[in-house]
Design an enzyme around this catalytic site. Structure first.
Site: not given
Ligand code: NAP
Length: 309
Positions: A224, A272
């Site tokens: 993250r 991502h």
């Protein structure tokens, strides 16, 4: 009849519906699976945190929320959610993460960005060490981190991993706690971040901890964005202490067009994509949890609401 609400973005429904329907039937479950229900009639929610369902209060007979994502940071603190929350542990996603992480660790290890020459006449071969002489550290030894650490170890890398609680992963030097973190970072020629975003992991990789890493170290972050203090990383990339970073996740996604990461010569940005939940295998995981709920068996992959993951 079990009522199962599919609460995710519209394009996900088309991808999941056939797998979920066939899985429910194969499990012998008589279920009504839909994208809309009166909330008080819903037994299970198959859930993506970016769906329209944010207030769980009206779902008065809810037995469980079955998350389609591995990361739960945007639902775990929802005070309206009283039912059990299961996160996604999907063999397809794990395999995808192994492939992405091994690919980028190999890219950094082999110096591929340097050794693929442009036609400018320069000829400066960069001979990499063998994997056995490259120390890789994986922060996070959960489903994804331990699978990646194991595969990297099998490829011959000298691998350490770090987790909250002590772990035992074959072929991997397992470290835990604050002292373990210092040891893990100080031997990280290549560092892979596979921690969840929680209050305890936010800005974990700050200026002090980046300085503990060996000069010339490389970072691969599919975990993250919030795990890294971006200003600190940019400063240490500019000083050359950290040589390269491959970043898949960011505080704001998509990464804003004016963010310095885009133009930094030693940063690779990916959108991502490290590993998606795979609809076919993930549907089997969700169906198994519904079967368990109906059979009175414990749910798999329950989130520890206090720990935040
Ligand atoms: P997981 O199974 O829950 O594992 C999390 C690991 O992090 C565990 O080893 C845990 O320690 C460790 N950890 C958590 N808090 C910690 C702390 N404060 N200090 C030290 N270690 C800590 O999660 P996962 O399935 O492997 O997924 C990891 C993360 O990958 C997800 O949360 C998500 O953010 C990210 N992800 C990204 C993508 C992508 O496409 N980029 C795809 C999927 C997932 P313990 O073992 O002691 O509990």
């Amino acid at each position: 009849m079990i009522n199962v609400l599919f609460a995710a973005k519209a394009d996900r429904w088309a991808a999941y519906e056939p797998h979920l329907k066939s899985g429910l039937a194969a499990a012998g479950l008589t279920a009504d699976l839909r994208t809309e229900f009166p909330p008080e009639e819903v037994d299970y929610i198959i859930y993506a945190p970016n769906s329209a369902v944010q207030d769980f209060t009206p779902y008065t007979r809810l037995k469980a929320v079955l998350n389609l994502w591995a990361g739960v940071e945007s639902v775990v603190g929802n005070p309206t959610l009283k039912a059990p929350l299961a996160r996604m542990v999907d063999p397809g996603m794990t395999q995808g993460m192994i492939e992405w992480v091994v690919g980028h660790v190999m890219r950094h290890h082999l110096g591929m960005d340097r050794n693929i020459l442009r036609q400018d006449g320069t000829w400066e071969p960069h001979i990499p060490p063998l994997a056995q002489n490259r120390r890789v550290t994986v922060l996070g030894l959960g489903e994804l981190g331990s699978a990646c650490a194991t595969k990297l170890s099998q490829l011959g890398f000298d691998v350490a991993g770090w987790s909250r609680r002590p772990k035992d992963v074959k072929g991997v030097t397992c470290l835990a706690g604050e002292d373990g973190l210092t040891a893990a970072l100080s031997r990280a020629d290549i560092l892979v971040l596979l921690l969840p975003k929680t209050p305890a992991t936010e800005n974990l990789l700050d200026a002090k901890r980046l300085a503990q890493m060996p000069a010339g170290a490389m970072i691969v972050n599919p975990g993250r964005g919030q795990l890294i203090d971006d200003e600190a990383l940019l400063a240490t990339l500019n000083s050359g202490h950290i040589a390269q970073a491959t970043l898949d996740v960011f505080r704001i996604e998509p990464l804003p067009a004016d963010h310095p990461y885009w133009a930094h010569p030693n940063v690779t940005v990916t959108p991502h994509i490290a590993s998606e939940t795979r609809t076919e295998t993930a549907s089997q995981v969700v169906v198994e949890n519904i079967r368990r709920g109906e059979a009175g068996e414990p749910f798999l992959h329950l989130v520890d609401r206090a720990a935040g993951y």
